[in-house]
Design a protein around this motif. Structure first.
Motif, PDB file in Angstrom:
ATOM      1  N   GLY A   1       3.151   4.652  -7.340  1.00 41.00           N
ATOM      2  CA  GLY A   1       2.227   4.150  -8.340  1.00 41.00           C
ATOM      3  C   GLY A   1       2.353   2.646  -8.456  1.00 41.00           C
ATOM      4  O   GLY A   1       3.107   2.010  -7.718  1.00 41.00           O
ATOM      5  N   PHE A   2       1.626   2.077  -9.407  1.00 44.50           N
ATOM      6  CA  PHE A   2       1.616   0.620  -9.524  1.00 44.50           C
ATOM      7  C   PHE A   2       1.653   0.136 -10.972  1.00 44.50           C
ATOM      8  O   PHE A   2       1.577  -1.064 -11.230  1.00 44.50           O
ATOM      9  CB  PHE A   2       0.386   0.029  -8.812  1.00 44.50           C
ATOM     10  CG  PHE A   2      -0.899   0.686  -9.216  1.00 44.50           C
ATOM     11  CD1 PHE A   2      -1.604   0.264 -10.325  1.00 44.50           C
ATOM     12  CD2 PHE A   2      -1.401   1.749  -8.482  1.00 44.50           C
ATOM     13  CE1 PHE A   2      -2.779   0.881 -10.704  1.00 44.50           C
ATOM     14  CE2 PHE A   2      -2.580   2.378  -8.848  1.00 44.50           C
ATOM     15  CZ  PHE A   2      -3.278   1.933  -9.963  1.00 44.50           C
TER      16      PHE A   2
ATOM     17  N   PHE B   1       0.613   7.750  -8.465  1.00 42.98           N
ATOM     18  CA  PHE B   1      -0.465   6.856  -8.052  1.00 42.98           C
ATOM     19  C   PHE B   1      -1.770   7.270  -8.725  1.00 42.98           C
ATOM     20  O   PHE B   1      -2.480   6.433  -9.305  1.00 42.98           O
ATOM     21  CB  PHE B   1      -0.614   6.881  -6.526  1.00 42.98           C
ATOM     22  CG  PHE B   1      -1.803   6.122  -6.012  1.00 42.98           C
ATOM     23  CD1 PHE B   1      -1.738   4.751  -5.830  1.00 42.98           C
ATOM     24  CD2 PHE B   1      -2.984   6.786  -5.697  1.00 42.98           C
ATOM     25  CE1 PHE B   1      -2.842   4.051  -5.348  1.00 42.98           C
ATOM     26  CE2 PHE B   1      -4.089   6.086  -5.213  1.00 42.98           C
ATOM     27  CZ  PHE B   1      -4.013   4.719  -5.043  1.00 42.98           C
TER      28      PHE B   1
ATOM     29  N   ARG C   1       0.837  -1.199   0.000  1.00 43.69           N
ATOM     30  CA  ARG C   1       0.000   0.000   0.000  1.00 43.69           C
ATOM     31  C   ARG C   1       0.874   1.251   0.000  1.00 43.69           C
ATOM     32  O   ARG C   1       0.667   2.174  -0.799  1.00 43.69           O
ATOM     33  CB  ARG C   1      -0.921  -0.021   1.215  1.00 43.69           C
ATOM     34  CG  ARG C   1      -1.848   1.148   1.336  1.00 43.69           C
ATOM     35  CD  ARG C   1      -2.706   0.969   2.605  1.00 43.69           C
ATOM     36  NE  ARG C   1      -3.606   2.064   2.789  1.00 43.69           N
ATOM     37  CZ  ARG C   1      -3.325   3.180   3.461  1.00 43.69           C
ATOM     38  NH1 ARG C   1      -2.137   3.338   4.001  1.00 43.69           N
ATOM     39  NH2 ARG C   1      -4.200   4.130   3.590  1.00 43.69           N
TER      40      ARG C   1
ATOM     41  N   PHE D   1       2.633   1.587  -3.415  1.00 47.34           N
ATOM     42  CA  PHE D   1       1.718   2.022  -4.472  1.00 47.34           C
ATOM     43  C   PHE D   1       1.413   3.510  -4.341  1.00 47.34           C
ATOM     44  O   PHE D   1       1.426   4.244  -5.330  1.00 47.34           O
ATOM     45  CB  PHE D   1       0.405   1.242  -4.423  1.00 47.34           C
ATOM     46  CG  PHE D   1       0.485  -0.178  -4.907  1.00 47.34           C
ATOM     47  CD1 PHE D   1       1.684  -0.774  -5.264  1.00 47.34           C
ATOM     48  CD2 PHE D   1      -0.657  -0.938  -4.997  1.00 47.34           C
ATOM     49  CE1 PHE D   1       1.741  -2.083  -5.703  1.00 47.34           C
ATOM     50  CE2 PHE D   1      -0.623  -2.250  -5.435  1.00 47.34           C
ATOM     51  CZ  PHE D   1       0.579  -2.826  -5.785  1.00 47.34           C
ATOM     52  N   LEU D   2       1.113   3.941  -3.117  1.00 45.28           N
ATOM     53  CA  LEU D   2       0.762   5.349  -2.909  1.00 45.28           C
ATOM     54  C   LEU D   2       1.923   6.276  -3.259  1.00 45.28           C
ATOM     55  O   LEU D   2       1.723   7.351  -3.819  1.00 45.28           O
ATOM     56  CB  LEU D   2       0.306   5.584  -1.470  1.00 45.28           C
ATOM     57  CG  LEU D   2      -1.053   4.979  -1.121  1.00 45.28           C
ATOM     58  CD1 LEU D   2      -1.295   5.058   0.376  1.00 45.28           C
ATOM     59  CD2 LEU D   2      -2.171   5.662  -1.898  1.00 45.28           C
TER      60      LEU D   2
ATOM     61  N   ASP E   1      -1.775   6.454 -12.352  1.00 49.01           N
ATOM     62  CA  ASP E   1      -1.971   5.018 -12.562  1.00 49.01           C
ATOM     63  C   ASP E   1      -3.432   4.628 -12.343  1.00 49.01           C
ATOM     64  O   ASP E   1      -3.964   3.784 -13.065  1.00 49.01           O
ATOM     65  CB  ASP E   1      -1.053   4.204 -11.645  1.00 49.01           C
ATOM     66  CG  ASP E   1       0.414   4.314 -12.041  1.00 49.01           C
ATOM     67  OD1 ASP E   1       0.719   4.868 -13.113  1.00 49.01           O
ATOM     68  OD2 ASP E   1       1.261   3.847 -11.249  1.00 49.01           O
TER      69      ASP E   1
ATOM     70  N   ALA F   1      -1.345   9.874  -1.438  1.00 51.39           N
ATOM     71  CA  ALA F   1      -1.417   9.435  -2.839  1.00 51.39           C
ATOM     72  C   ALA F   1      -0.605  10.375  -3.719  1.00 51.39           C
ATOM     73  O   ALA F   1      -0.944  11.530  -3.909  1.00 51.39           O
ATOM     74  CB  ALA F   1      -2.876   9.412  -3.297  1.00 51.39           C
TER      75      ALA F   1
END
Length: 191
Positions: free
Chosen positions: A22-23, A100, A15, A18-19, A103, A96
């Motif tokens: 990004g992912f 993120f 988490r 990603f924040l 994405d 975020a």
């Protein structure tokens, strides 16, 4: 699903990653190496890359929903609660990164999660606007349209295509004041 302590830690790290980053370029192999865990630990959190991304996004946006719902439940006028809702959303979305949000906008499954949350937020805002009209705090206005305008502006702020002042928090506050002053009866204008 009940997660082990290690799985919870890995999920939390994903988490955070990603924040911050990004992912779009996320891979299970790279995550396992970076987090020093087995791929099976990660696959226990989601059977596929997309399922894992979706699980992380759902978890994040549920947290945003929880704190914004709490802001709506606070005592105060409809105007105060509307502004508090938007300011709380800004704070909840601070972790975020721009990457993120990009994405989220470009991933079909992530966009679906985001759209579901935006739809729910729009419904809450419309209810709040309707309350303001009912109590006489707001003049009669097309609340469905106003709620959609707020949702569109929130999307633009979250995607950082529009900004005011020092960032998201001031942008959300300005949006709240703009909306409140646009629909408030003269006795309920916000300074």
């Amino acid at each position: 699903m009940t997660l082990t302590q290690r799985q919870q830690e890995v999920f939390g790290h994903l988490r955070t990653m990603f924040l911050a980053e990004g992912f779009a370029h996320f891979t299970i192999d790279a995550a396992a190496a970076r987090l020093q865990c087995s791929k099976s630990t990660i696959y226990a959190l989601g059977r596929t890359r997309e399922e894992l991304i979706r699980a992380v996004l759902v978890h994040f946006f549920k947290g945003v929903t929880a704190v914004t719902n709490a802001a709506l439940a606070q005592p105060g006028s409809v105007s105060q609660r509307l502004i508090a809702y938007l300011e709380t959303m800004a704070r909840a979305l601070e972790p975020a990164s721009a990457q993120f949000m990009r994405d989220v906008a470009t991933s079909p499954s992530a966009s679906q999660v985001y759209a579901t949350n935006t739809k729910a937020a729009t419904a809450k805002l419309r209810e709040l606007l309707d309350q303001g009209v009912t109590t006489g705090e707001f003049r009669p206005a097309p609340t469905a349209l106003v709620a959609e305008i707020i949702a569109s502006a929130m999307d633009s702020i979250q995607q950082r295509t529009i900004q005011h002042g020092s960032g998201d928090a001031s942008s959300y506050k300005a949006l709240g004041e703009l909306i409140v002053n646009g629909v408030a009866t003269p006795a309920h204008l916000v300074n």
